[in-house]
Write an enzyme that holds these catalytic residues in place. Structure first.
Site, PDB file in Angstrom:
ATOM      1  N   LEU A  50       0.858  -1.182   0.000  1.00  0.00           N
ATOM      2  CA  LEU A  50       0.000   0.000   0.000  1.00  0.00           C
ATOM      3  C   LEU A  50       0.899   1.238   0.000  1.00  0.00           C
ATOM      4  O   LEU A  50       1.993   1.217   0.580  1.00  0.00           O
ATOM      5  CB  LEU A  50      -0.909  -0.008   1.238  1.00  0.00           C
ATOM      6  N   GLU A  83      -9.324   1.771   8.906  1.00  0.00           N
ATOM      7  CA  GLU A  83      -9.627   1.620   7.478  1.00  0.00           C
ATOM      8  C   GLU A  83      -9.625   0.130   7.130  1.00  0.00           C
ATOM      9  O   GLU A  83     -10.486  -0.363   6.399  1.00  0.00           O
ATOM     10  CB  GLU A  83      -8.582   2.389   6.662  1.00  0.00           C
TER      11      GLU A  83
END
Ligand SMILES: NC(=O)c1ccc[n+]([C@@H]2O[C@H](COP(=O)([O-])OP(=O)(O)OC[C@H]3O[C@@H](n4cnc5c(N)ncnc54)[C@H](OP(=O)(O)O)[C@@H]3O)[C@@H](O)[C@H]2O)c1
Length: 189
Positions: A23, A33
């Site tokens: 990521l 998240e």
């Protein structure tokens, strides 16, 4: 009834979704998240069934080994090269339509929602496919270096929903990074 296809993705302002196999914000962790991702993808709407996650091979390997396969979900990995599923994956499919066929045949009795979880080309194919589609987008409000991107969400084809069950509307912040959850739905032609 035709199946709804869902995609879930977290994007930087330049639509970047990944960098060097990880990521973009790695090693920063966005735990809330991630919890949102887990809740949305792992919660079936029908008791006794499981949701399906479909992902490309690089996305599979971007998941830490201890977290593979993603729990309580049927994990399908796409690859044209692999002959058998990567260790830990439940199913292998050679393309997106084969994966959807597998869900509608062999997995029909056990599969509930279908979630596309990346990467780039798979999002593109899902977003351009026919039928009802929903895009669950986490808009990360900080830019990081990215080498993998989400295609543009065309507002001729998708509309932003004002709200969606279980998706918080307020601005989120973790580790100094602000983000918002957004849900888009395909406009039926
Ligand atoms: N921000 C987010 O929400 C998010 C979500 C997911 C991933 N990511 C990031 O994105 C990156 C990985 O994504 P990526 O786009 O580079 O790769 P990817 O799509 O995950 O994997 C690419 C590989 O998957 C196979 N594949 C993909 N689409 C296929 C299809 N339609 N049919 C058959 N095989 C298919 C191919 O494998 P073969 O070469 O074996 O044929 C291809 O080389 C990582 O950095 C990851 O961390 C971010």
């Amino acid at each position: 009834m035709p199946r709804v296809l869902n995609a879930i993705v977290a994007v930087c302002p330049d639509r970047g979704i990944g960098n060097k196999g990880n990521l973009p914000w790695h090693p920063i962790r966005l735990s809330k998240e991630f919890a949102h991702f887990r809740k949305m993808t792992a919660t079936p709407s029908v008791k006794g069934k499981q949701n399906v996650v479909i992902m490309g091979k690089k996305t599979w390997y971007s998941i830490p080994e201890k977290n593979r396969p993603l729990s309580n979900r049927i994990n399908i990995v796409l690859s044209r090269e692999c002959k058998v599923p990567p260790a830990g994956a439940h199913y292998l499919a050679s393309d997106f339509s084969s994966a959807l066929r597998l869900i509608d045949t062999e997995l029909a009795d056990q599969a509930d929602q279908v979630w596309v979880i990346g990467g780039s080309s798979l999002y593109k194919e899902m977003m351009g496919s026919t039928g009802m589609r929903r895009l669950f987008v986490t808009q990360i409000l900080k830019q990081f270096e990215c080498d993998t991107f989400l295609p543009e969400i065309s507002l001729d084809k998708y509309r932003l929903l004002p709200e969606f069950p279980d998706v918080p509307q307020e601005l989120q912040e973790e580790n100094g990074i602000q983000y918002r959850f957004k849900v888009y739905e395909s406009i039926q032609e």
